[in-house]
Design an enzyme around this catalytic site. Structure first.
Site, PDB file in Angstrom:
ATOM      1  N   LYS A   1       0.852  -1.073   0.107  1.00 43.50           N
ATOM      2  CA  LYS A   1      -0.136   0.095  -0.090  1.00 43.50           C
ATOM      3  C   LYS A   1       0.721   1.249  -0.081  1.00 43.50           C
ATOM      4  O   LYS A   1       0.557   2.191  -0.622  1.00 43.50           O
ATOM      5  CB  LYS A   1      -0.994   0.152   1.026  1.00 43.50           C
ATOM      6  CG  LYS A   1      -0.201   0.174   2.514  1.00 43.50           C
ATOM      7  CD  LYS A   1      -1.618   0.092   3.596  1.00 43.50           C
ATOM      8  CE  LYS A   1      -0.666   0.327   5.168  1.00 43.50           C
ATOM      9  NZ  LYS A   1      -1.461  -0.643   5.848  1.00 43.50           N
TER      10      LYS A   1
ATOM     11  N   ARG B   1      -8.143  -0.926  17.024  1.00 41.36           N
ATOM     12  CA  ARG B   1      -8.691  -0.581  15.446  1.00 41.36           C
ATOM     13  C   ARG B   1      -9.332  -1.902  15.156  1.00 41.36           C
ATOM     14  O   ARG B   1     -10.346  -2.086  15.815  1.00 41.36           O
ATOM     15  CB  ARG B   1      -7.496  -0.534  14.476  1.00 41.36           C
ATOM     16  CG  ARG B   1      -7.795   0.071  13.321  1.00 41.36           C
ATOM     17  CD  ARG B   1      -6.701   0.569  12.222  1.00 41.36           C
ATOM     18  NE  ARG B   1      -6.200  -0.641  11.472  1.00 41.36           N
ATOM     19  CZ  ARG B   1      -5.239  -0.538  10.922  1.00 41.36           C
ATOM     20  NH1 ARG B   1      -4.578   0.625  10.438  1.00 41.36           N
ATOM     21  NH2 ARG B   1      -4.720  -1.557  10.038  1.00 41.36           N
TER      22      ARG B   1
HETATM   23  C1  LIG Z   1      -0.316  -1.211   6.391  1.00 39.60           C
HETATM   24  C2  LIG Z   1      -0.544  -2.405   7.303  1.00 39.60           C
HETATM   25  C3  LIG Z   1       0.323  -3.468   7.606  1.00 39.60           C
HETATM   26  C4  LIG Z   1       2.042  -2.833   7.218  1.00 39.60           C
HETATM   27  O1  LIG Z   1       2.301  -1.997   8.172  1.00 39.60           O
HETATM   28  P1  LIG Z   1       3.987  -1.519   7.935  1.00 39.60           P
HETATM   29  O2  LIG Z   1       3.965  -0.551   9.255  1.00 39.60           O
HETATM   30  O3  LIG Z   1       4.111  -0.817   6.795  1.00 39.60           O
HETATM   31  O4  LIG Z   1       4.723  -2.775   8.023  1.00 39.60           O
HETATM   32  C5  LIG Z   1       0.160  -4.539   8.209  1.00 39.60           C
HETATM   33  N1  LIG Z   1      -0.944  -4.942   8.539  1.00 39.60           N
HETATM   34  C6  LIG Z   1      -2.168  -4.328   8.085  1.00 39.60           C
HETATM   35  C7  LIG Z   1      -3.597  -4.593   8.806  1.00 39.60           C
HETATM   36  C8  LIG Z   1      -2.071  -2.786   7.666  1.00 39.60           C
HETATM   37  O5  LIG Z   1      -3.076  -2.373   7.661  1.00 39.60           O
END
Ligand SMILES: *Cc1c(COP(=O)(O)O)cnc(C)c1O
Length: 358
Positions: A36, A131
């Site tokens: 993302k 969350r």
């Molecule tokens: C964005 C996200 C991650 C990854 O997070 P990073 O900090 O980029 O490693 C993992 N799990 C979920 C559910 C996320 O939304």
């Protein structure tokens, strides 16, 4: 060269992936590549796959769709719980999704049957960050329902921490996740493939823990792209922090007062800005703004200060640095800035394969 642009060093990203895969792999944890932050960019995700990643995860179905349509071959995971209005496309473009609502999983089942597919589900467990996730007390009841659903395969459990409530992954919450995995396997005769403990924020827990217990999976974005962990922004040893650079071009350079003059009203964002009079100042304007990047996440490599930005202008105090019109100025990006620059249609992407410093 076009500007603003983001320079992307694929070699450095590849290096970071290999190092993280080896680091986490040494304690039996598999890394999922989170896309993302780079908007599912095909050149970048190919780099992840070439360097050991097998599963790509994104929070947007549209990014998963784009990657598939770009011909990327991998297992695809949806990181955010599916919207009810998008479940059909989730089944189409994601092999696995993270879920926390039984109703959504039931609808996934319906579309999986219709599309003659088996859709894999990871059930998210709430462990304190508040969350997404079901409360631990509800796990057994919900799993009883999930295992009955046709077209749905419960492949694991997961949790997400340090995103909303700032709660760190630690021995307590990671042990709890492991314990829940064990209980479910015993109660339902399951073998869970994914015990997914979190993301880049799990680095500090991982480095300190003597026993990762059942945690066998992490969903990693920031550490791959920026070489750091997000809790304290500590650099992970041997990783590159500068795989990405944002470049902007000087469109005005002048000596001007530091204090705006005339009658004070609101600025472009409805705020009444406050300035300190520092006398005359050598100021530059770059042709980058808030439409290109989250400016608060930029750090200049040169000894200059960012004074502020509007939608299309970035205003700098260049101090003693000599700059002229047409010069390019480069910036380090934090994760938020990276995400915004990769998403902006105004920012050109330029790929560089060499690992040498520029
Ligand atoms: C964005 C996200 C991650 C990854 O997070 P990073 O900090 O980029 O490693 C993992 N799990 C979920 C559910 C996320 O939304």
């Amino acid at each position: 060269m076009a500007s603003p642009r983001i320079e992307i060093n694929l070699e450095r990203i590849g290096h970071n992936v290999r190092m993280l895969d080896a680091l986490y792999g040494a304690k039996g944890i598999k890394v999922i590549g989170v896309t993302k932050g780079v908007c599912g960019d095909p050149a970048i995700v190919e780099t992840l796959l070439k360097n050991g990643i097998e599963t790509l995860a994104d929070s947007r179905v549209s990014n998963l769709k784009n990657m598939r349509e770009a011909g990327i071959k991998a297992q695809f995971m949806l990181l955010r719980a599916p919207l009810i209005s998008e479940v059909e496309t989730v089944v189409k473009y994601a092999d696995i999704s993270l879920n926390s609502e039984l109703l959504t999983i039931k609808i996934l089942s319906k579309y999986a049957i219709a599309q003659k597919k088996s859709h894999k589900v990871i059930l998210m467990i709430e462990l304190g960050d508040l969350r997404e996730g079901i409360m631990p007390i509800d796990v057994t009841e919900i799993v009883t329902q999930i295992v009955k659903l046709e077209g749905i395969e419960l492949v694991g459990i997961g949790t997400n921490l340090a995103c909303f409530g700032g709660i760190k992954p630690d021995e307590g919450n990671m042990s709890q996740l492991s314990a829940i995995a064990g209980e479910l396997e015993e109660a339902f005769g399951l073998s869970l493939q994914f015990i997914s403990g979190g993301g880049s924020t799990n680095y500090n827990w991982f480095s300190k823990t003597k026993n990762v217990k059942r945690v066998n999976n992490l969903r990693i974005g920031e550490s791959i792209y920026l070489g750091c962990e997000p809790l304290h922004r500590t650099i992970i040893p041997k990783l590159f922090t500068d795989a990405f650079k944002l470049i902007g071009e000087v469109i005005e350079i002048k000596t001007k007062p530091s204090l705006p003059y005339g009658e004070v009203g609101q600025n472009a964002f409805g705020e009444i800005p406050v300035f300190e009079d520092q006398g005359l100042m050598r100021r530059a304007i770059l042709g980058i703004g808030l439409q290109d990047v989250t400016v608060s996440g930029l750090i200049p490599y040169l000894d200059i200060d960012i004074l502020g930005a509007s939608s299309d202008h970035l205003i700098l105090n260049v101090k003693q640095t000599i700059l002229k019109i047409g010069d390019e100025v480069s910036f380090h990006l934090n994760y938020g800035a990276l995400l915004s620059a990769m998403t902006s249609p105004y920012v050109t992407k330029q790929y560089d394969e060499s690992i040498e410093c520029k």
